[in-house]
Enzyme design. Structure first.
Site, PDB file in Angstrom:
ATOM      1  N   TYR A   1     -35.665 -21.771  -9.962  1.00 44.22           N
ATOM      2  CA  TYR A   1     -35.633 -22.825 -10.973  1.00 44.22           C
ATOM      3  C   TYR A   1     -34.255 -23.492 -11.023  1.00 44.22           C
ATOM      4  O   TYR A   1     -33.244 -22.837 -11.337  1.00 44.22           O
ATOM      5  CB  TYR A   1     -36.020 -22.278 -12.355  1.00 44.22           C
ATOM      6  CG  TYR A   1     -37.415 -21.669 -12.412  1.00 44.22           C
ATOM      7  CD1 TYR A   1     -38.347 -21.889 -11.401  1.00 44.22           C
ATOM      8  CD2 TYR A   1     -37.815 -20.874 -13.476  1.00 44.22           C
ATOM      9  CE1 TYR A   1     -39.614 -21.330 -11.431  1.00 44.22           C
ATOM     10  CE2 TYR A   1     -39.088 -20.314 -13.533  1.00 44.22           C
ATOM     11  CZ  TYR A   1     -39.980 -20.548 -12.504  1.00 44.22           C
ATOM     12  OH  TYR A   1     -41.233 -19.996 -12.542  1.00 44.22           O
TER      13      TYR A   1
ATOM     14  N   HIS B   1     -42.095 -13.997  -5.935  1.00 35.86           N
ATOM     15  CA  HIS B   1     -42.614 -15.252  -6.529  1.00 35.86           C
ATOM     16  C   HIS B   1     -43.993 -15.644  -5.981  1.00 35.86           C
ATOM     17  O   HIS B   1     -44.827 -16.157  -6.714  1.00 35.86           O
ATOM     18  CB  HIS B   1     -41.598 -16.376  -6.300  1.00 35.86           C
ATOM     19  CG  HIS B   1     -41.611 -17.426  -7.354  1.00 35.86           C
ATOM     20  ND1 HIS B   1     -40.489 -18.079  -7.776  1.00 35.86           N
ATOM     21  CD2 HIS B   1     -42.619 -17.961  -8.094  1.00 35.86           C
ATOM     22  CE1 HIS B   1     -40.811 -18.965  -8.718  1.00 35.86           C
ATOM     23  NE2 HIS B   1     -42.087 -18.911  -8.914  1.00 35.86           N
TER      24      HIS B   1
HETATM   25  P1  NAP Z   1     -46.603 -25.158 -19.481  1.00 40.06           P
HETATM   26  O1  NAP Z   1     -45.932 -24.087 -20.245  1.00 40.06           O
HETATM   27  O2  NAP Z   1     -48.083 -25.098 -19.278  1.00 40.06           O
HETATM   28  O3  NAP Z   1     -46.259 -26.606 -20.095  1.00 40.06           O
HETATM   29  C1  NAP Z   1     -44.942 -26.993 -20.340  1.00 40.06           C
HETATM   30  C2  NAP Z   1     -44.996 -28.380 -20.956  1.00 40.06           C
HETATM   31  O4  NAP Z   1     -45.703 -28.309 -22.201  1.00 40.06           O
HETATM   32  C3  NAP Z   1     -43.614 -28.944 -21.257  1.00 40.06           C
HETATM   33  O5  NAP Z   1     -43.667 -30.325 -20.976  1.00 40.06           O
HETATM   34  C4  NAP Z   1     -43.458 -28.726 -22.757  1.00 40.06           C
HETATM   35  O6  NAP Z   1     -42.681 -29.703 -23.397  1.00 40.06           O
HETATM   36  C5  NAP Z   1     -44.888 -28.854 -23.218  1.00 40.06           C
HETATM   37  N1  NAP Z   1     -45.127 -28.090 -24.453  1.00 40.06           N
HETATM   38  C6  NAP Z   1     -44.868 -26.777 -24.671  1.00 40.06           C
HETATM   39  N2  NAP Z   1     -45.228 -26.422 -25.917  1.00 40.06           N
HETATM   40  C7  NAP Z   1     -45.720 -27.555 -26.484  1.00 40.06           C
HETATM   41  C8  NAP Z   1     -46.249 -27.840 -27.778  1.00 40.06           C
HETATM   42  N3  NAP Z   1     -46.358 -26.876 -28.706  1.00 40.06           N
HETATM   43  N4  NAP Z   1     -46.646 -29.116 -28.043  1.00 40.06           N
HETATM   44  C9  NAP Z   1     -46.553 -30.100 -27.104  1.00 40.06           C
HETATM   45  N5  NAP Z   1     -46.075 -29.877 -25.859  1.00 40.06           N
HETATM   46  C10 NAP Z   1     -45.654 -28.616 -25.561  1.00 40.06           C
HETATM   47  O7  NAP Z   1     -45.978 -25.318 -18.003  1.00 40.06           O
HETATM   48  P2  NAP Z   1     -45.035 -24.519 -17.036  1.00 40.06           P
HETATM   49  O8  NAP Z   1     -43.620 -24.709 -17.374  1.00 40.06           O
HETATM   50  O9  NAP Z   1     -45.501 -24.876 -15.660  1.00 40.06           O
HETATM   51  O10 NAP Z   1     -45.444 -22.966 -17.213  1.00 40.06           O
HETATM   52  C11 NAP Z   1     -44.809 -22.083 -18.093  1.00 40.06           C
HETATM   53  C12 NAP Z   1     -43.872 -21.133 -17.368  1.00 40.06           C
HETATM   54  O11 NAP Z   1     -44.564 -20.332 -16.416  1.00 40.06           O
HETATM   55  C13 NAP Z   1     -42.798 -21.829 -16.507  1.00 40.06           C
HETATM   56  O12 NAP Z   1     -41.814 -22.458 -17.291  1.00 40.06           O
HETATM   57  C14 NAP Z   1     -42.349 -20.695 -15.645  1.00 40.06           C
HETATM   58  O13 NAP Z   1     -41.472 -19.830 -16.362  1.00 40.06           O
HETATM   59  C15 NAP Z   1     -43.678 -20.022 -15.337  1.00 40.06           C
HETATM   60  N6  NAP Z   1     -44.297 -20.488 -14.063  1.00 40.06           N
HETATM   61  C16 NAP Z   1     -44.429 -19.600 -13.043  1.00 40.06           C
HETATM   62  C17 NAP Z   1     -44.987 -20.011 -11.835  1.00 40.06           C
HETATM   63  C18 NAP Z   1     -45.133 -19.028 -10.713  1.00 40.06           C
HETATM   64  O14 NAP Z   1     -45.431 -19.427  -9.583  1.00 40.06           O
HETATM   65  N7  NAP Z   1     -44.948 -17.747 -10.979  1.00 40.06           N
HETATM   66  C19 NAP Z   1     -45.434 -21.341 -11.657  1.00 40.06           C
HETATM   67  C20 NAP Z   1     -45.314 -22.208 -12.735  1.00 40.06           C
HETATM   68  C21 NAP Z   1     -44.760 -21.778 -13.931  1.00 40.06           C
HETATM   69  P3  NAP Z   1     -41.122 -29.520 -23.813  1.00 40.06           P
HETATM   70  O15 NAP Z   1     -40.441 -28.793 -22.699  1.00 40.06           O
HETATM   71  O16 NAP Z   1     -40.666 -30.938 -23.999  1.00 40.06           O
HETATM   72  O17 NAP Z   1     -41.047 -28.742 -25.112  1.00 40.06           O
END
Ligand code: NAP
Length: 279
Positions: free
Chosen positions: A51, A109
């Site tokens: 990241y 990962h």
């Molecule tokens: P997510 O959590 O599904 O969505 C994040 C988005 O949702 C951001 O734009 C955030 O906005 C918004 N959001 C969050 N809470 C909200 C709310 N209450 N109301 C409105 N919007 C909201 O997406 P993600 O970041 O892909 O997944 C979460 C985590 O999983 C990652 O950050 C990472 O740590 C992990 N991940 C792991 C892998 C893997 O391959 N292992 C892949 C992808 C992700 P703001 O930021 O503006 O608040």
């Protein structure tokens, strides 16, 4: 904040944690959001060396400074670094960026080209040296999980972190039941579809709205509660806005009735069995 047993580690870990992907965009907001999450008990913090090419781990290190106790800190090694020596080196670099002496869990990962035997041998050395307390994998399908458990030995793979949200339920066909049967934690990443949350105008969005209204809560909390209905599931929504963090923390303890689960099941059909999707 509700806690759950994190697979074979036996640790009680926050069911609703915090993701950190892309937090390098606004470091100050990220630190404030992460600290607010810790205040609210969202002490399961997920990051990765990938990241922001290490920048996000530095931001997480800043947010956790003087607050490391009680946090379940997870990071991930890139598959291209996951040789024996590469894994040990990557972990030490992550620890330095995170300003800590240990990770609570260290993940591969996604499946890569280095032999899993080498990666897990490095994980075992890191565990023996106290640099990681447990280890797991990410983006592994059932056949890969079978192999991981064969290589690591029963009771050593703590979790599998995979894509899981209301509109992407492929894991429910085989992987989630497999994790339940083996007592391995399934950590749902992108639980809001990476920002593509169902619109309130869509049929599914309306079902979420109705259920949320009945509980005096919000559609996003209802969506997280739907994922959390299996006791081995954890969710790690990423939020860099404090208001979003507060909303997400409120999903803890929300229990949907069987008719509500059935209504969401109809509104967001899981579809045919298919290989594990990834981002
Ligand atoms: P997510 O959590 O599904 O969505 C994040 C988005 O949702 C951001 O734009 C955030 O906005 C918004 N959001 C969050 N809470 C909200 C709310 N209450 N109301 C409105 N919007 C909201 O997406 P993600 O970041 O892909 O997944 C979460 C985590 O999983 C990652 O950050 C990472 O740590 C992990 N991940 C792991 C892998 C893997 O391959 N292992 C892949 C992808 C992700 P703001 O930021 O503006 O608040």
């Amino acid at each position: 904040m509700e806690t759950r047993r994190f697979g074979p580690t036996g640790r009680a870990v926050a069911a609703v944690g915090q993701g950190t992907w892309m937090m390098e965009a606004d470091p100050r907001a990220a630190v404030a959001a992460l600290r607010k999450g810790l205040d609210l008990g969202m002490t399961h913090v997920d990051t990765a060396e990938m990241y922001g090419s290490g920048r996000v781990e530095e931001i997480v290190g800043e947010a956790l400074a003087a607050r490391r106790e009680g946090v379940f800190l997870v990071s991930k090694v890139l598959p291209s670094n996951a040789s024996y020596e590469g894994t040990v080196r990557a972990c030490e670099q992550s620890l330095a960026r995170l300003r800590t002496d240990r990770l609570d869990c260290y993940l591969l990962h996604w499946p890569g080209n280095h032999a899993l035997e080498d990666t897990f041998r490095a994980f075992e050395k890191l565990r023996k040296d106290g640099k990681i307390l447990s280890y797991g994998v990410s983006n592994f399908d059932v056949d890969e999980m079978e192999k991981a458990v064969r290589v690591a030995g029963a009771g050593n793979v703590a979790c599998n972190q995979v894509l899981y949200h209301v509109e992407e339920r492929a894991v429910e066909h085989a992987l989630l039941p497999w994790c339940e049967a083996h007592g391995i934690a399934l950590v749902a990443y992108s639980p809001f579809g990476q920002g593509k949350f169902p619109s309130p105008r869509s049929a599914g969005g309306q079902t979420l709205e109705e259920i949320a209204r009945a509980h005096g809560t919000t559609p996003r909390r209802a969506a997280l509660a739907f994922l959390l209905r299996s006791p081995v599931v954890f969710v790690i929504p990423k939020a860099s806005q404090v208001g979003h963090v507060e909303e997400n923390a409120g999903a803890s303890g929300l229990e949907l009735s069987l008719p509500e689960v059935a209504a969401l099941d109809r509104a967001f059909p899981r579809g045919e069995p298919r290989p594990l999707p990834t981002l």
